[in-house]
Design an enzyme around this catalytic site. Sequence first.
Site, PDB file in Angstrom:
ATOM      1  N   SER A  29     -10.845   0.328 -36.139  1.00  0.00           N
ATOM      2  CA  SER A  29     -10.978   1.691 -36.987  1.00  0.00           C
ATOM      3  C   SER A  29     -11.218   3.156 -36.341  1.00  0.00           C
ATOM      4  CB  SER A  29     -12.179   1.291 -38.037  1.00  0.00           C
ATOM      5  OG  SER A  29     -12.168   2.180 -39.097  1.00  0.00           O
ATOM      6  N   LYS A  59      -7.006  -1.937 -36.808  1.00  0.00           N
ATOM      7  CA  LYS A  59      -6.865  -1.393 -38.363  1.00  0.00           C
ATOM      8  C   LYS A  59      -6.894   0.007 -38.585  1.00  0.00           C
ATOM      9  CE  LYS A  59     -10.756  -1.037 -41.758  1.00  0.00           C
ATOM     10  NZ  LYS A  59     -10.762   0.345 -41.904  1.00  0.00           N
ATOM     11  N   ASP A 113      -2.795   8.807 -26.669  1.00  0.00           N
ATOM     12  CA  ASP A 113      -1.546   9.456 -27.031  1.00  0.00           C
ATOM     13  C   ASP A 113      -1.711  10.859 -26.282  1.00  0.00           C
ATOM     14  OD1 ASP A 113      -0.805   7.283 -28.416  1.00  0.00           O
ATOM     15  OD2 ASP A 113      -1.059   8.388 -30.349  1.00  0.00           O
TER      16      ASP A 113
END
Length: 547
Positions: free
Chosen positions: A291, A316, A302
């Site tokens: 999460s 998740k 990223d």
Amino acid sequence: MKKFLISLSVALAMWSAVAAQVRSNVSSVNKNIQLFADILKRLNANYVDSIDLDRVVHRGIDAMLGELDPYTVYFSPTETKEFMASNTGEYGGIGSYIGERDGYVYFSGPREGTPSDRAGIRIGDVILSIDGVDAKGMGVDEVSSRLKGPRGSRVKVDVRRPFVADSLLSFDIERDIITVPAVVYSGVVAPGIGYIGLTQFSEKSDEEVRQALTRLLADDHISGLVLDLRGNGGGYLQSAVKILSLFLPKGTTVLTTKGLAGRDDMTYATPTKPIAPELPLVVLVDGETASSAEITAGALQDLDRAVVVGARTYGKGLVQSTYSMDNNGLLKVTTSKYYIPSGRLIQARRYDAGTSSEIPDSLTTEFKTRAGRTVRDGRGISPDEEVTYDNTSRLVYNLVTGNWIDDFATRYSAEHPERPALDDIVVTDSIYSMFKRSIDPDRLNYDKVSDESLSLLREVATLEGYMTPEIEDQIVVLEQLMKHSLDADLDIQRPNIEPYLLRELAERYYYQPGGVAAALRTDKGLKKAVSILADPAKYTSLLQPAK
């Protein structure tokens, strides 16, 4: 004008269709509510036995929500209080972890400076009664509920302390507001390298990380940082965004959410100026990182801002919103999916061949980081550098789950009450010999896998008709070759047992933070992270596309 009228007609037609769908949905909801109520009334009036209506309705709600996803859940009023406390990181109580064994609940970790600690509660104390009520047979939830209460109220706890002469003790404890720290331990773990272990994302997690980072930069002048998110199941999304703002330029988009028909579409950007925009950073993750913790690790990956080390995360990628109910309960509903900066959704996909970790590349979509590195969706966050751990042997498993290590640490600290320096707590040959002698072979549920395998081999050979005298002789030879004494097995497994012993011994003298600090000495993931930060060329290469 004609184009306007056409557009207006199309818009009205679409609105009419939406309105019709809404009316249809409302009608369907009302019809099914009526059906549920009718069934409940008939059961209550006619069922042969009495019915616990609250329990039946709660189970019915759980079954209904179970048809959706694992994260859309209903909390009863009592459960709601627990849920809200986990988000705020605060509750009224005495401040200790508890566990359960042998029909009793015991104190497994009083936190330093809390009422339980000030009163003199120790790890291992077995709870016999609470406010005069016999605690035998009480579960952890009931004991926790009885120990909690408003600040300033008092609770009387009778305990049995193991491994001491005067074992029956009574404590009258004044409750206080307990703050559960999200950063259990932070410090310098190698020359110039800091460490922050973050266990949850509560409303105050970002401030705890900020304080720890500020201290490491100002006092210890670190040149690299390890952010440990292993075992972190997530929590408050806004805390993740604020933590990311410590390392990324203000205004950097780190997350977007997309819901049904655009209702919950949002873009999240870092709100403040960073305090460590160029500090080399490694993030530790594992299969329990989920999460908000995955948002943090994934966004940093990223944006090529950190090297991610460890094992693939849980996966998740769903966002929940909460809705208060009239009975003071709470409904937590999945309302959107979140996408990290590369555009990927990290929600794990499952397929017939197994778990999300087994999904082949052909069933995922390729995305690119800011620098052009390849990342994929559908299976959590894959680390840039993987760390593998040895499988736990049956002996080590039984020693841990059977509380042999806990009991030895409790006994040792009782017999050696003077607190040593944390760095001086080591498992010497003498201490390990004492540990070995503390184990009763007759009570240790020690079933060796090799014994089971040879027994199965004999059974299969007999069943298939291969059990000749020659085969039997060979199996007997194998049994003799693979026969080990417990003493010898404890010596063989010492490298795997020592880290558990070290952590438990350190916790007896320096609470949970001391246990974490001691455990990090032998942590393979941390060693990998430190080696990367200590090698600038390696660190830089991991953030560049493969050539």
